[in-house]
Design a protein around this motif. Structure first.
Motif, short mmCIF file in Angstrom:
data_model
loop_
_atom_site.label_atom_id
_atom_site.label_comp_id
_atom_site.label_asym_id
_atom_site.label_seq_id
_atom_site.Cartn_x
_atom_site.Cartn_y
_atom_site.Cartn_z
N ASP A 249 0.81 -1.22 0.00
CA ASP A 249 0.00 0.00 0.00
C ASP A 249 0.85 1.27 0.00
N LYS A 250 2.11 1.17 -0.41
CA LYS A 250 2.99 2.34 -0.37
C LYS A 250 2.47 3.45 -1.27
N LEU A 251 2.10 3.12 -2.51
CA LEU A 251 1.60 4.13 -3.44
C LEU A 251 0.26 4.67 -2.96
N TYR A 252 -0.59 3.80 -2.45
CA TYR A 252 -1.88 4.23 -1.92
C TYR A 252 -1.69 5.27 -0.81
N GLN A 253 -0.79 4.98 0.12
CA GLN A 253 -0.55 5.89 1.25
C GLN A 253 0.02 7.22 0.76
N LYS A 254 0.89 7.16 -0.23
CA LYS A 254 1.47 8.38 -0.78
C LYS A 254 0.41 9.27 -1.42
N LEU A 255 -0.48 8.66 -2.20
CA LEU A 255 -1.55 9.41 -2.85
C LEU A 255 -2.55 9.94 -1.82
N VAL B 152 -8.82 -1.02 2.89
CA VAL B 152 -8.45 0.39 2.88
C VAL B 152 -9.71 1.25 2.95
N GLY B 153 -9.53 2.48 3.45
CA GLY B 153 -10.68 3.34 3.70
C GLY B 153 -11.48 3.68 2.46
N LEU B 154 -10.83 3.76 1.31
CA LEU B 154 -11.55 4.11 0.09
C LEU B 154 -12.64 3.08 -0.22
N GLU B 155 -12.36 1.82 0.07
CA GLU B 155 -13.35 0.77 -0.16
C GLU B 155 -14.59 0.98 0.71
N SER B 156 -14.38 1.34 1.98
CA SER B 156 -15.51 1.58 2.88
C SER B 156 -16.32 2.79 2.42
N MET B 157 -15.63 3.83 1.96
CA MET B 157 -16.33 5.01 1.47
C MET B 157 -17.19 4.68 0.26
N MET B 158 -16.68 3.84 -0.62
CA MET B 158 -17.45 3.46 -1.80
C MET B 158 -18.66 2.62 -1.41
N ASN B 159 -18.50 1.72 -0.45
CA ASN B 159 -19.63 0.94 0.04
C ASN B 159 -20.71 1.86 0.60
N HIS B 160 -20.29 2.82 1.40
CA HIS B 160 -21.24 3.77 2.01
C HIS B 160 -21.95 4.58 0.93
N ASN B 161 -21.19 4.97 -0.07
CA ASN B 161 -21.74 5.78 -1.15
C ASN B 161 -22.82 5.02 -1.92
N ILE B 162 -22.54 3.77 -2.26
CA ILE B 162 -23.51 2.95 -2.98
C ILE B 162 -24.74 2.69 -2.12
N ALA B 163 -24.52 2.41 -0.84
CA ALA B 163 -25.65 2.13 0.06
C ALA B 163 -26.57 3.33 0.16
N GLY B 164 -25.99 4.54 0.13
CA GLY B 164 -26.78 5.75 0.22
C GLY B 164 -27.16 6.34 -1.11
#
Length: 395
Positions: A226-232, A359-371
């Motif tokens: 997750d090095k690139l993910y953390q950097k971004l 990673v947090g982005l996955e949870s945000m996308m789940n929340h977004n689709i649910a809502g």
């Protein structure tokens, strides 16, 4: 004689008496055949089918299959927006007929009233005697998606301009940013019963009822590298206040692509393919071309599709398993993708698998689709208060 389902016949019974109408029928309920029957029952002397460019051939095959013989033309909605020549040729051509019928398939493509394609389709609609819109999911983000679709059918349906529509049906929250700029966000809705009463006479909404089951299951994986993910992520949090919406979305894309082919994600997919599904009856949806190429080589018997390619127009009832390998945040596109297999003609139960990363982005996308909301909106709303520590936790 064409045999129609109960919902198809109900739609025809309701809308054939009208000159404008909306088929908000779920993917798989046979809205194309319903539209054909409605057009054939009219006195139209020319039919213009406006569809997403990638579905033109599918519609042509459907019209041939059902022996549609009215004079017609099929054009991609994207072409209308991009080509002045195509638009003007159509505009002039419609002048030659007295009872033009315009059908707009996947009418969410004209949800943005400010887009050139939308404005041109509305202009073409002014030349039509009959108008019909088709969509399985009439809303992708919020009720504003309805405005231009109804305006295309007739401005007499809503009897208000865009600002009046927003003021009547949307509630707003104002947030101060950088001690100077005030940004306004839609935070809720009002008068929805009244809105429904305005559009209901012109809308048929069918639910898909099949004699087969539909199951949803999830498979977890952990992002090892997750090095690139953390950097971004750090870059995004540090500069969120000065970044444009386009830049933020682009960074989200980079973050997601950074782990699309992570070793443990591939391990999770391997386990699914080995233990839970049949490869030759499985569709895998991905977001990135490199991922599609890798997975198609890895699983040659499966059908690997990108969402843009596979979410519209394809009838894939021969498949019973769908794996959503890469997440998306567009609810309407996800629903379209699911209905490639769960549709009329499906003979077996279908199963949808979702891969969930840690990673947090996955949870945000789940929340977004649910809502059924906007990832960009929820992310930026949190940033307004400069809660950078909170953003770090979210991502």
């Amino acid at each position: 004689m064409t045999v129609l389902s109960a919902s198809q016949q109900q739609a025809i019974d309701k809308l054939e008496k009208l000159r404008v109408g909306a088929l908000f029928m779920e993917p798989g309920t046979g809205k194309t055949l319903t539209a054909i029957q409605l057009v054939e029952s009219s006195q139209a002397d020319f039919v213009l089918w406006i569809v997403p460019f990638q579905t033109k051939d599918n519609l042509k095959d459907e019209l041939t299959k059902w022996k549609f013989d009215k004079p017609h033309e099929i054009v991609g909605v994207e072409s209308i927006g991009a080509s002045d020549r195509i638009y003007m040729d159509l505009y002039n051509k419609l002048n030659k007929y007295k009872r033009v019928f315009i059908v707009v398939d996947e009418s969410l493509k004209i949800k943005n009233v400010y887009a050139k394609r939308t404005q041109r389709v509305i202009k073409l609609g002014q030349k039509a005697y009959y108008k019909l819109i088709l969509n399985g999911t009439p809303l992708s983000k919020n009720i504003l998606d309805l405005y231009s679709q109804m305006t295309f059918l007739s401005p007499k349906i809503l009897k208000m301009d865009k600002n009046a529509f927003m003021n009547k049906f949307c509630e707003y929250t104002k947030v101060q940013k950088n001690h100077a700029t005030i940004k306004t966000f839609i935070s809720g809705y009002a008068n929805l019963e009244y809105l429904y009463s305005l559009i209901e006479p012109y809308v048929f909404d069918a639910k898909l009822n099949l004699n087969v089951g539909s199951n949803e299951r999830r498979k977890d994986y952990w992002v090892y590298d997750d090095k690139l993910y953390q950097k971004l992520k750090d870059k995004l949090i540090e500069h969120i206040e000065e970044m444009s919406d386009v830049s933020v979305l682009g960074t989200f894309q980079e973050m997601q692509q950074s782990y699309s082919l992570d070793d443990d994600k591939l391990r999770a997919l391997d386990e699914l393919m080995k233990d839970e599904v049949e490869e030759d009856k499985t569709i895998i949806f991905v977001k990135f071309i490199a991922t599609r190429e890798e997975l198609q080589e890895r699983y040659p018997k499966a059908l690997v599709l990108t969402y843009g390619k596979g979410s519209l127009g394809l009838n894939l009832q021969a498949y019973k398993y769908t794996i959503f390998y890469d997440k998306i945040w567009n609810y309407a596109t996800l629903e379209q993708s699911k209905r490639r297999t769960y549709r009329m003609g499906q003979k077996e139960d279908v199963t949808y698998w979702y891969l969930d990363g840690d990673v947090g982005l996955e949870s945000m996308m789940n929340h977004n689709i649910a809502g059924k909301g906007s990832l960009l909106k929820s992310f930026k709303a949190a940033s307004q208060h400069k809660k950078k520590e909170q953003l770090k936790k979210l991502l």
